[in-house]
Design a protein around this motif. Structure first.
Motif, PDB file in Angstrom:
ATOM      1  N   LEU A  57      11.783   4.536  -7.636  1.00 24.95           N
ATOM      2  CA  LEU A  57      12.623   5.623  -8.122  1.00 24.95           C
ATOM      3  C   LEU A  57      12.015   6.992  -7.839  1.00 24.95           C
ATOM      4  CD1 LEU A  57      13.916   4.402 -11.616  1.00 24.95           C
ATOM      5  CD2 LEU A  57      15.325   5.081  -9.658  1.00 24.95           C
ATOM      6  N   HIS A  58      10.684   7.049  -7.740  1.00 26.20           N
ATOM      7  CA  HIS A  58       9.991   8.334  -7.595  1.00 26.20           C
ATOM      8  C   HIS A  58       9.343   8.505  -6.222  1.00 26.20           C
ATOM      9  CE1 HIS A  58      10.606   8.842 -11.873  1.00 26.20           C
ATOM     10  NE2 HIS A  58      10.041   7.675 -12.090  1.00 26.20           N
ATOM     11  N   ALA A  59       9.573   7.556  -5.318  1.00 17.31           N
ATOM     12  CA  ALA A  59       8.911   7.610  -4.017  1.00 17.31           C
ATOM     13  C   ALA A  59       9.342   8.838  -3.205  1.00 17.31           C
ATOM     14  CB  ALA A  59       9.197   6.330  -3.231  1.00 17.31           C
ATOM     15  N   ASP A  60      10.628   9.167  -3.226  1.00 19.72           N
ATOM     16  CA  ASP A  60      11.094  10.333  -2.468  1.00 19.72           C
ATOM     17  C   ASP A  60      10.456  11.616  -2.985  1.00 19.72           C
ATOM     18  OD1 ASP A  60      12.645   8.784  -0.827  1.00 19.72           O
ATOM     19  OD2 ASP A  60      14.510   9.152  -1.901  1.00 19.72           O
ATOM     20  N   ALA A  61      10.340  11.720  -4.302  1.00 13.16           N
ATOM     21  CA  ALA A  61       9.723  12.921  -4.879  1.00 13.16           C
ATOM     22  C   ALA A  61       8.263  13.036  -4.474  1.00 13.16           C
ATOM     23  CB  ALA A  61       9.845  12.886  -6.407  1.00 13.16           C
ATOM     24  N   LEU A  62       7.557  11.898  -4.449  1.00 12.14           N
ATOM     25  CA  LEU A  62       6.155  11.913  -4.041  1.00 12.14           C
ATOM     26  C   LEU A  62       6.032  12.348  -2.588  1.00 12.14           C
ATOM     27  CD1 LEU A  62       3.189  11.251  -4.778  1.00 12.14           C
ATOM     28  CD2 LEU A  62       3.616   8.914  -3.959  1.00 12.14           C
ATOM     29  N   ALA A  63       6.915  11.844  -1.741  1.00 12.29           N
ATOM     30  CA  ALA A  63       6.868  12.192  -0.317  1.00 12.29           C
ATOM     31  C   ALA A  63       7.202  13.665  -0.086  1.00 12.29           C
ATOM     32  CB  ALA A  63       7.831  11.298   0.464  1.00 12.29           C
ATOM     33  N   ARG A  64       8.171  14.186  -0.807  1.00 10.11           N
ATOM     34  CA  ARG A  64       8.537  15.599  -0.644  1.00 10.11           C
ATOM     35  C   ARG A  64       7.420  16.521  -1.126  1.00 10.11           C
ATOM     36  NH1 ARG A  64      13.420  13.909  -2.938  1.00 10.11           N
ATOM     37  NH2 ARG A  64      12.789  14.885  -4.912  1.00 10.11           N
ATOM     38  N   ARG A  65       6.833  16.174  -2.246  1.00  4.30           N
ATOM     39  CA  ARG A  65       5.833  17.054  -2.849  1.00  4.30           C
ATOM     40  C   ARG A  65       4.507  17.003  -2.096  1.00  4.30           C
ATOM     41  NH1 ARG A  65       5.953  16.019  -8.968  1.00  4.30           N
ATOM     42  NH2 ARG A  65       8.151  16.209  -8.400  1.00  4.30           N
ATOM     43  N   HIS A  66       4.233  15.860  -1.462  1.00  8.98           N
ATOM     44  CA  HIS A  66       2.949  15.682  -0.781  1.00  8.98           C
ATOM     45  C   HIS A  66       3.207  15.128   0.629  1.00  8.98           C
ATOM     46  CE1 HIS A  66       0.795  16.397  -4.562  1.00  8.98           C
ATOM     47  NE2 HIS A  66       1.693  15.625  -5.136  1.00  8.98           N
ATOM     48  N   PRO A  67       3.607  15.977   1.549  1.00 11.20           N
ATOM     49  CA  PRO A  67       3.992  15.519   2.886  1.00 11.20           C
ATOM     50  C   PRO A  67       2.854  14.902   3.692  1.00 11.20           C
ATOM     51  CG  PRO A  67       3.913  17.924   2.775  1.00 11.20           C
ATOM     52  CD  PRO A  67       3.788  17.429   1.378  1.00 11.20           C
ATOM     53  N   LYS A  68       1.609  15.099   3.297  1.00 15.48           N
ATOM     54  CA  LYS A  68       0.491  14.498   4.018  1.00 15.48           C
ATOM     55  C   LYS A  68       0.296  13.027   3.658  1.00 15.48           C
ATOM     56  CE  LYS A  68      -2.163  18.783   4.547  1.00 15.48           C
ATOM     57  NZ  LYS A  68      -3.454  19.458   4.263  1.00 15.48           N
ATOM     58  N   VAL A  69       1.026  12.562   2.650  1.00 19.83           N
ATOM     59  CA  VAL A  69       0.904  11.172   2.194  1.00 19.83           C
ATOM     60  C   VAL A  69       1.973  10.324   2.879  1.00 19.83           C
ATOM     61  CG1 VAL A  69       0.906   9.631   0.209  1.00 19.83           C
ATOM     62  CG2 VAL A  69       0.068  11.980  -0.026  1.00 19.83           C
ATOM     63  N   GLU A  70       1.580   9.173   3.411  1.00 20.34           N
ATOM     64  CA  GLU A  70       2.529   8.232   4.016  1.00 20.34           C
ATOM     65  C   GLU A  70       3.039   7.305   2.913  1.00 20.34           C
ATOM     66  OE1 GLU A  70       2.651   4.604   7.286  1.00 20.34           O
ATOM     67  OE2 GLU A  70       0.923   5.960   7.227  1.00 20.34           O
ATOM     68  N   VAL A  71       4.162   7.652   2.315  1.00 16.05           N
ATOM     69  CA  VAL A  71       4.681   6.926   1.156  1.00 16.05           C
ATOM     70  C   VAL A  71       5.516   5.736   1.611  1.00 16.05           C
ATOM     71  CG1 VAL A  71       6.082   7.082  -0.935  1.00 16.05           C
ATOM     72  CG2 VAL A  71       4.706   9.048  -0.203  1.00 16.05           C
ATOM     73  N   ASP A  72       5.189   4.565   1.094  1.00 16.72           N
ATOM     74  CA  ASP A  72       5.944   3.345   1.383  1.00 16.72           C
ATOM     75  C   ASP A  72       6.555   2.848   0.069  1.00 16.72           C
ATOM     76  OD1 ASP A  72       6.976   0.887   2.062  1.00 16.72           O
ATOM     77  OD2 ASP A  72       5.239   0.249   3.229  1.00 16.72           O
ATOM     78  N   PRO A  73       7.849   3.016  -0.124  1.00 16.03           N
ATOM     79  CA  PRO A  73       8.469   2.647  -1.397  1.00 16.03           C
ATOM     80  C   PRO A  73       8.833   1.174  -1.511  1.00 16.03           C
ATOM     81  CG  PRO A  73      10.115   3.576   0.048  1.00 16.03           C
ATOM     82  CD  PRO A  73       8.798   3.637   0.801  1.00 16.03           C
ATOM     83  N   ARG A  74       8.537   0.395  -0.474  1.00 14.03           N
ATOM     84  CA  ARG A  74       9.028  -0.983  -0.448  1.00 14.03           C
ATOM     85  C   ARG A  74       8.062  -1.984  -1.061  1.00 14.03           C
ATOM     86  NH1 ARG A  74       9.458  -1.219   5.859  1.00 14.03           N
ATOM     87  NH2 ARG A  74       7.429  -0.269   5.455  1.00 14.03           N
ATOM     88  N   VAL A  75       6.770  -1.666  -1.110  1.00 19.97           N
ATOM     89  CA  VAL A  75       5.763  -2.686  -1.397  1.00 19.97           C
ATOM     90  C   VAL A  75       5.286  -2.624  -2.841  1.00 19.97           C
ATOM     91  CG1 VAL A  75       5.011  -2.713   0.997  1.00 19.97           C
ATOM     92  CG2 VAL A  75       3.899  -1.166  -0.626  1.00 19.97           C
ATOM     93  N   LEU A  76       4.599  -3.694  -3.268  1.00 22.14           N
ATOM     94  CA  LEU A  76       4.092  -3.765  -4.638  1.00 22.14           C
ATOM     95  C   LEU A  76       2.816  -2.955  -4.815  1.00 22.14           C
ATOM     96  CD1 LEU A  76       4.619  -7.521  -5.575  1.00 22.14           C
ATOM     97  CD2 LEU A  76       6.006  -5.551  -6.225  1.00 22.14           C
ATOM     98  N   TYR A  77       1.913  -3.042  -3.859  1.00 25.08           N
ATOM     99  CA  TYR A  77       0.692  -2.239  -3.940  1.00 25.08           C
ATOM    100  C   TYR A  77       0.085  -2.111  -2.550  1.00 25.08           C
ATOM    101  CZ  TYR A  77      -1.652  -6.851  -4.150  1.00 25.08           C
ATOM    102  OH  TYR A  77      -2.070  -8.136  -3.905  1.00 25.08           O
ATOM    103  N   ILE A  78      -0.784  -1.114  -2.415  1.00 22.99           N
ATOM    104  CA  ILE A  78      -1.454  -0.838  -1.142  1.00 22.99           C
ATOM    105  C   ILE A  78      -2.937  -0.635  -1.424  1.00 22.99           C
ATOM    106  CG2 ILE A  78      -1.704   0.818   0.758  1.00 22.99           C
ATOM    107  CD1 ILE A  78       1.284   1.383   0.522  1.00 22.99           C
ATOM    108  N   ASP A  79      -3.766  -1.334  -0.667  1.00 23.97           N
ATOM    109  CA  ASP A  79      -5.218  -1.214  -0.779  1.00 23.97           C
ATOM    110  C   ASP A  79      -5.731  -0.491   0.451  1.00 23.97           C
ATOM    111  OD1 ASP A  79      -7.960  -1.506  -0.869  1.00 23.97           O
ATOM    112  OD2 ASP A  79      -7.925  -3.623  -1.432  1.00 23.97           O
ATOM    113  N   GLU A  80      -6.198   0.745   0.248  1.00 27.09           N
ATOM    114  CA  GLU A  80      -6.754   1.538   1.339  1.00 27.09           C
ATOM    115  C   GLU A  80      -8.277   1.614   1.238  1.00 27.09           C
ATOM    116  OE1 GLU A  80      -4.882   4.085   3.879  1.00 27.09           O
ATOM    117  OE2 GLU A  80      -4.147   2.039   3.846  1.00 27.09           O
ATOM    118  N   GLY A  81      -8.868   0.624   0.587  1.00 27.64           N
ATOM    119  CA  GLY A  81     -10.318   0.602   0.453  1.00 27.64           C
ATOM    120  C   GLY A  81     -10.774   1.273  -0.820  1.00 27.64           C
TER     121      GLY A  81
END
Length: 331
Positions: free
Chosen positions: A125-149
């Motif tokens: 529900l909030h993925a679009d807002a996160l992407a708009r507010r922080h354009p340097k972040v690659e937001v993926d709204p489809r997945v349960l979690y992401i581990d970037e280390g």
């Protein structure tokens, strides 16, 4: 990752905090001799969920002393995140902590600059807002979690449990994480790439087919199953099965099978003395060479190194701890 600190600020919702407390804050001496050193850090008088007060002597500045920092959902994504929380989270990461967010806690991590140039997720529900507010972040709204280390993000609420169990699995192995999941009466493993919600609902007349097929496939992992085998079991065409898989699991049938085989191999490596070749046969991967190739690609270590690190005894406790700490994971 021996110490875990939970960051709490005024107005945070209760459920996201409770998940982390239940998983990391409960001693489990029957599973592991030394569980996590769990601390709740909050400013004085912080309210949780509008009902409870976080009564803790530990302030947000103490986050920097933890090995792992968990940032639950924020009170309101439309409001600026608390400056003291942003500063404390940034300081913890700079000090070498693993930082994880649950649900809209990703907005705090993004405000701290931790997600710049990284993949991240949050509640859809909030993925679009996160992407708009922080354009340097690659937001993926489809997945349960992401581990970037060193930085991890999860989707809404229940996905926070999945992420916490994923971190336990990373730290203590599959057997221990599964044991914790059983006690919480939750699914032992939902992969991070699984869809947050079903984008194309399964028709009612086929509602139970995929569930039955998944359960059957888990019982038959020792066989060289194909998409045709799964489709035949589901009484579907391979193309129709693929659509159902994508909608329900967020992946393809073959990728799902590979993931299940690798997780079954993890359990055999942790609990048995079977050779890699024998384990490969038991999980339907044919040869030890095939298992080694996929295992190393997915987990970053060969099977033998994983076994030395996460071997457990009969009651699920990790064995050979001294050897594990002396074994480099990248060897």
């Amino acid at each position: 990752m021996a110490s875990v600190a939970l960051a709490v600020t005024d107005g945070m919702p209760l459920l996201e905090l409770a998940a982390a407390c239940a998983i990391f804050g409960t001693d489990r001496p029957d599973l592991v001799d030394s569980w996590y050193d769990f601390t709740v850090c909050a400013p004085a008088g912080a309210q949780v969920g509008g009902w409870l007060q976080a009564d803790t002597p530990h302030g947000l500045d103490e986050l920097a002393a933890a090995d792992t920092v968990i940032v639950p959902a924020c009170q309101d994504v439309d409001q600026p995140q608390p400056a003291d929380l942003i500063e404390a989270v940034r300081a913890a990461h700079d000090a070498g902590a693993r930082v994880a967010s649950i649900c809209t806690g990703a907005f705090t991590l993004a405000a701290a600059g931790l997600l710049d140039g990284r993949r991240a997720t949050t509640h859809w529900l909030h993925a679009d807002a996160l992407a708009r507010r922080h354009p340097k972040v690659e937001v993926d709204p489809r997945v349960l979690y992401i581990d970037e280390g060193s930085v991890l993000t999860s989707a809404g609420r229940a996905a926070g449990i999945d992420l916490c169990l994923h971190m336990v699995r990373t730290d203590h192995g599959t057997a221990i994480a599964n044991a914790v999941a059983r006690r919480l009466v939750v699914a032992p493993h939902r992969s991070g790439g699984q869809a947050q919600f079903i984008t194309a609902p399964v028709p009612p007349e086929n509602g139970n087919r995929l569930t039955d097929v998944l359960a059957w496939a888990l019982e038959e992992l020792h066989r060289p199953l194909t998409v045709t085998d799964l489709a035949r079991r589901a009484h579907m065409s391979p193309r129709n099965l693929g659509r159902h898989f994508a909608a329900v699991t967020g992946t393809t049938p073959l990728q799902w099978l590979l993931t299940q085989r690798l997780h079954r191999a993890q359990e055999f490596l942790e609990r048995t003395d079977d050779s890699v070749d024998r384990i490969a046969a038991q999980v339907g991967m044919g040869s030890g060479a095939t298992l080694r190739r996929h295992f190393n690609r997915v987990f970053g270590v060969p099977p033998d190194t994983y076994r030395r690190t996460f071997r457990v005894d009969g009651r699920g406790e990790r064995a050979a701890a001294q050897e594990a700490t002396a074994t480099p994971l990248a060897s």
